[in-house]
Design an enzyme around this catalytic site. Structure first.
Site, PDB file in Angstrom:
ATOM      1  N   ASP A 211     -47.475  10.533  92.223  1.00 23.87           N
ATOM      2  CA  ASP A 211     -48.326  11.722  92.216  1.00 23.87           C
ATOM      3  C   ASP A 211     -48.142  12.454  93.541  1.00 23.87           C
ATOM      4  OD1 ASP A 211     -49.389  11.109  89.663  1.00 23.87           O
ATOM      5  OD2 ASP A 211     -50.696   9.622  90.594  1.00 23.87           O
TER       6      ASP A 211
ATOM      7  N   LYS B  69     -44.287   6.287  87.282  1.00 32.02           N
ATOM      8  CA  LYS B  69     -45.129   7.178  86.489  1.00 32.02           C
ATOM      9  C   LYS B  69     -44.933   8.597  86.978  1.00 32.02           C
ATOM     10  CE  LYS B  69     -49.229   8.657  87.174  1.00 32.02           C
ATOM     11  NZ  LYS B  69     -50.671   8.902  87.420  1.00 32.02           N
TER      12      LYS B  69
ATOM     13  N   ASP C 162     -47.124  10.524  82.044  1.00 29.43           N
ATOM     14  CA  ASP C 162     -48.576  10.471  81.886  1.00 29.43           C
ATOM     15  C   ASP C 162     -49.144  11.880  81.786  1.00 29.43           C
ATOM     16  OD1 ASP C 162     -51.166   9.522  81.770  1.00 29.43           O
ATOM     17  OD2 ASP C 162     -51.348   9.244  83.932  1.00 29.43           O
TER      18      ASP C 162
ATOM     19  N   LYS D  71     -51.302  12.817  79.131  1.00 28.89           N
ATOM     20  CA  LYS D  71     -52.618  12.788  78.467  1.00 28.89           C
ATOM     21  C   LYS D  71     -52.739  13.907  77.431  1.00 28.89           C
ATOM     22  CE  LYS D  71     -54.916  10.720  82.485  1.00 28.89           C
ATOM     23  NZ  LYS D  71     -53.735  10.598  83.379  1.00 28.89           N
TER      24      LYS D  71
ATOM     25  N   ASP E 227     -54.862  17.917  71.935  1.00 30.59           N
ATOM     26  CA  ASP E 227     -54.969  19.245  71.322  1.00 30.59           C
ATOM     27  C   ASP E 227     -55.112  19.049  69.823  1.00 30.59           C
ATOM     28  OD1 ASP E 227     -54.782  22.053  70.856  1.00 30.59           O
ATOM     29  OD2 ASP E 227     -53.440  22.278  72.557  1.00 30.59           O
ATOM     30  N   ILE E 228     -55.015  20.128  69.069  1.00 34.42           N
ATOM     31  CA  ILE E 228     -55.052  20.003  67.616  1.00 34.42           C
ATOM     32  C   ILE E 228     -53.785  19.270  67.158  1.00 34.42           C
ATOM     33  CG2 ILE E 228     -56.470  22.078  67.374  1.00 34.42           C
ATOM     34  CD1 ILE E 228     -53.917  23.536  66.438  1.00 34.42           C
TER      35      ILE E 228
ATOM     36  N   GLN F 121     -50.266  21.055  67.408  1.00 33.15           N
ATOM     37  CA  GLN F 121     -49.772  21.230  68.771  1.00 33.15           C
ATOM     38  C   GLN F 121     -49.329  19.892  69.365  1.00 33.15           C
ATOM     39  OE1 GLN F 121     -49.069  23.811  70.479  1.00 33.15           O
ATOM     40  NE2 GLN F 121     -50.235  25.523  69.690  1.00 33.15           N
TER      41      GLN F 121
ATOM     42  N   THR G 205     -60.265   5.712  84.394  1.00 34.40           N
ATOM     43  CA  THR G 205     -60.718   4.702  85.350  1.00 34.40           C
ATOM     44  C   THR G 205     -61.522   5.300  86.498  1.00 34.40           C
ATOM     45  OG1 THR G 205     -58.558   4.811  86.452  1.00 34.40           O
ATOM     46  CG2 THR G 205     -58.889   3.052  84.845  1.00 34.40           C
TER      47      THR G 205
ATOM     48  N   GLN H  58     -61.111   5.523  92.314  1.00 37.48           N
ATOM     49  CA  GLN H  58     -61.197   4.637  91.172  1.00 37.48           C
ATOM     50  C   GLN H  58     -62.532   3.905  91.162  1.00 37.48           C
ATOM     51  OE1 GLN H  58     -59.051   4.891  88.933  1.00 37.48           O
ATOM     52  NE2 GLN H  58     -57.037   5.321  89.772  1.00 37.48           N
TER      53      GLN H  58
ATOM     54  N   ARG I 128     -51.159   4.801  95.279  1.00 35.65           N
ATOM     55  CA  ARG I 128     -51.346   4.918  96.727  1.00 35.65           C
ATOM     56  C   ARG I 128     -51.157   3.632  97.528  1.00 35.65           C
ATOM     57  NH1 ARG I 128     -56.648   8.518  95.659  1.00 35.65           N
ATOM     58  NH2 ARG I 128     -56.445   7.347  93.717  1.00 35.65           N
TER      59      ARG I 128
END
Length: 240
Positions: A16, A37, A64, A66, A69-70, A73, A128, A198, A219
């Site tokens: 990230d 990730k 990742d 996530k 949607d409908i 999509q 989380t 977290q 991290r």
């Protein structure tokens, strides 16, 4: 006892960060790490090419995003995301059985189009970063563990290959979903590491003992003074 290679395969390093830092970390951990990730921060900045770049470095990718949607999509989005070559893709368990079935169809279409293995899908249960108070804010009064179990059963029964949950729910999810489910646990923190944002956490060894398949750790590795040493220490804990 697991070998170093087997322990490494359990750990997904969360990148990230910027593209430059992601490449630096990937090159630094070359020959040691197996999985990374790629989340929304990196993917939205760099697009599908970032998945190619990680795969070219010999790394497997948990994308990742996530997706939520409908169904129409989601089918198209999962198909497009799967065509990047991602090994695992996250979708939201909140989207209903129809949405999850559409996601599975999109992943199958992509596998047929590009050949090779189908991207595996894991459904987000309860983030989380959320605790009971956070659930109450959005109108969910059931206990966290009960909400996770409800969404996990719905997702797994509708075509998801597994779920994303905190380590604290891993044992119950393994018992609920069985030995073949892919259980991915963020919120994993080595002993003594900063908790950050977290809420529901556990150590790597405890998470695996509870039934997790993969551990997402960011991290504690990427923010360490020596990321390689931090990764090695986590693998050593898993192997102990």
């Amino acid at each position: 006892m697991l070998t170093y290679e087997q322990a490494s395969d359990k750990v997904i390093i969360a990148l990230d960060c910027s593209k430059e830092r992601a490449f630096e970390l990937a090159d630094m951990l070359s020959g040691k790490a197996t999985w990374v990730k790629v989340g929304m921060t990196l993917f939205f900045a760099e697009g599908p090419a970032i998945v190619d770049a990680m795969r070219e470095r010999g790394l497997r990718v948990f994308l990742d995003l996530k997706v939520h949607d409908i169904p129409f999509q989601v089918q198209g989005a999962v198909r497009a995301a799967s065509l990047t070559g991602a090994d695992i893709l996250s979708i939201h368990g909140l989207g209903s059985s129809a949405m999850i079935a559409a996601a599975r169809k999109g992943a199958e279409e992509a596998a047929e189009q590009r050949g090779g293995d189908r991207t595996r899908l894991v459904a987000i249960s309860v983030l989380t970063s959320m605790d009971q108070a956070a659930l109450a804010e959005i109108g969910v009064e059931s206990p966290v563990a009960e909400e996770v179990a409800r969404l996990a059963s719905l997702a797994y029964g509708s075509g998801s290959d597994g779920i994303v949950c905190s380590p604290q729910e891993a044992a119950e999810m393994r018992a609920l979903l069985g030995p073949d489910a892919l259980i991915v646990t963020p919120g994993v923190r080595p002993a003594g590491a900063e908790v950050g944002d977290q809420k529901r956490i556990a150590t790597p060894a405890a998470s695996l003992a509870a039934g997790a398949s993969k551990l997402v750790i960011g991290r504690p590795i990427t923010g360490a003074d020596d990321p390689v040493a931090a990764f090695d220490a986590i693998c050593a804990e898993i192997m102990a």
